[in-house]
Enzyme design. Structure first.
Site, mmCIF file in Angstrom:
data_model
loop_
_atom_site.group_PDB
_atom_site.id
_atom_site.type_symbol
_atom_site.label_atom_id
_atom_site.label_comp_id
_atom_site.label_asym_id
_atom_site.label_seq_id
_atom_site.Cartn_x
_atom_site.Cartn_y
_atom_site.Cartn_z
ATOM 1 N N PRO A 175 0.780 -1.199 -0.116
ATOM 2 C CA PRO A 175 -0.099 0.007 -0.076
ATOM 3 C C PRO A 175 0.953 1.348 -0.073
ATOM 4 C CG PRO A 175 -0.093 -1.004 1.933
ATOM 5 C CD PRO A 175 0.752 -2.118 1.141
ATOM 6 N N GLU A 176 0.374 2.235 -0.844
ATOM 7 C CA GLU A 176 1.061 3.687 -0.670
ATOM 8 C C GLU A 176 0.468 4.653 0.435
ATOM 9 O OE1 GLU A 176 3.141 5.628 -3.291
ATOM 10 O OE2 GLU A 176 3.268 4.226 -4.825
ATOM 11 N N LYS A 223 4.263 5.518 6.270
ATOM 12 C CA LYS A 223 3.131 4.543 6.380
ATOM 13 C C LYS A 223 3.268 3.783 7.641
ATOM 14 C CE LYS A 223 4.765 3.089 2.140
ATOM 15 N NZ LYS A 223 4.766 2.090 0.993
ATOM 16 N N HIS A 242 -6.055 -15.295 9.137
ATOM 17 C CA HIS A 242 -4.850 -14.486 8.860
ATOM 18 C C HIS A 242 -4.934 -13.696 10.143
ATOM 19 C CE1 HIS A 242 -3.768 -16.362 5.423
ATOM 20 N NE2 HIS A 242 -5.035 -16.029 4.659
ATOM 21 N N ARG A 271 1.052 -12.631 5.278
ATOM 22 C CA ARG A 271 2.275 -13.079 5.105
ATOM 23 C C ARG A 271 3.242 -12.690 6.213
ATOM 24 N NH1 ARG A 271 4.236 -11.411 -0.916
ATOM 25 N NH2 ARG A 271 6.118 -12.485 -0.334
ATOM 26 N N ARG A 288 13.741 -0.580 -9.328
ATOM 27 C CA ARG A 288 12.231 -0.274 -9.667
ATOM 28 C C ARG A 288 11.603 -0.183 -10.819
ATOM 29 N NH1 ARG A 288 10.745 0.934 -4.199
ATOM 30 N NH2 ARG A 288 8.694 0.308 -4.848
#
Ligand code: ZN
Length: 288
Positions: free
Chosen positions: A2-3, A57, A109, A128, A278
């Site tokens: 996510p940004e 973030k 999860h 994850r 990138r």
């Protein structure tokens, strides 16, 4: 991943959903979190959430009764904060899991569960498990904050400091804008968008950026992030807030993911290459 706009959307929803609530207990739902949860129960059980802040973030939970304890939370690749209201509605958000994962909480999860005294619950889900929850004191919180440069969303963004940092660098401008210590909040997607809007080729070195261009970079960053936050952005289909308001900012992306399609301005094909490792999208003709 996510940004910033997505994380900001999650923050705003959490702020609305849990500020003022008192933690009755914290439960570990995975062995990895057993120790953390033990500490959480010792330190924040009985405390009331004062607010949910954010730097870059990183989510920062602050408490009413104790300003020397903060909970840091990072979603990384697949994390989520979900709040279940009394009538079993969900709010918060993060990485999207399959429909089944929302049906019953805790889900497979779910890693940590926060119970509030009013019967509502917050879950930290992370498929994850690259994300984390850390309890720190005020010093630790400030140290975490100091690892981030200013955000372009600030009204008093220090443009001259930013310009100096850029112009002293021999790294490509793309790498400089991704460096969270120089300017916080731009990830791979938005850096490409900012460079396209300012007509600067991603490989140009910092030393070659003019004062005027530096100013334009900050302006474009602010505009693009604000627009994305407003759209309740969801990166790709993998990121959604749980109120099902699928963000539509990805439809507004002008260059990211548009390789081999005509540039919106000159009709030349958008190129995709790699800059500092990138995936990078740009128009050879428009960006100099
Ligand atoms: Zn073009």
């Amino acid at each position: 991943m996510p940004e910033l706009p997505e994380v900001e959307t999650v923050r705003l929803q959490l702020m609305f959903a849990i500020a003022g609530k008192t933690i009755s207990t914290v439960k570990s739902l995975h062995p990895k979190y057993a120790t953390t949860v033990k500490t959480l129960n010792k330190k924040i059980k009985g405390l009331t959430i004062a607010r949910v802040d954010r730097i870059g973030k990183l989510m920062i939970f602050a408490f009413k009764e104790n300003n020397d304890v903060y909970l840091l939370g990072h979603l990384k690749m697949t994390g989520q904060f979900l709040v279940e209201t009394k009538d079993k509605d969900l709010t918060g958000g993060g990485h999207t899991l399959s429909e089944d994962d929302y049906k019953k909480l805790p889900g497979r999860h779910s890693r940590v569960q926060f119970d509030f005294t009013d019967g509502t619950r917050m879950f930290f889900n992370d498929m994850r498990m690259f994300g984390y929850l850390h309890l720190v004191n005020k010093e630790g919180m400030l140290a975490a904050k100091s690892r981030f440069g200013p955000e372009p969303l600030l009204t008093n963004f220090p443009i001259s400091t930013f310009t100096q940092k850029v112009q002293r660098s021999i790294r490509p401008i793309k790498a400089i804008l991704l460096d969270q210590t120089v300017i916080a909040g731009l990830g791979n997607i938005y850096v490409d968008e900012v460079l396209f809007q300012t007509k600067i080729v991603p490989t140009r070195m910092g030393v070659e950026i003019t004062d005027k261009e530096a100013k334009e970079l900050v302006k474009a960053s602010k505009q693009i992030l604000e627009k994305a936050i407003k759209a309740g952005e969801t990166t790709f289909q993998h990121f959604a807030d749980t109120e099902d308001k699928k963000g539509n900012f990805t439809n507004q992306l002008k260059v990211f993911g548009r390789q081999n399609t005509p540039c919106l301005y000159c009709k030349n094909d958008i190129k995709k290459t790699r800059v500092t490792g990138r995936g990078t999208h740009f128009c050879e003709r428009c960006q100099k």
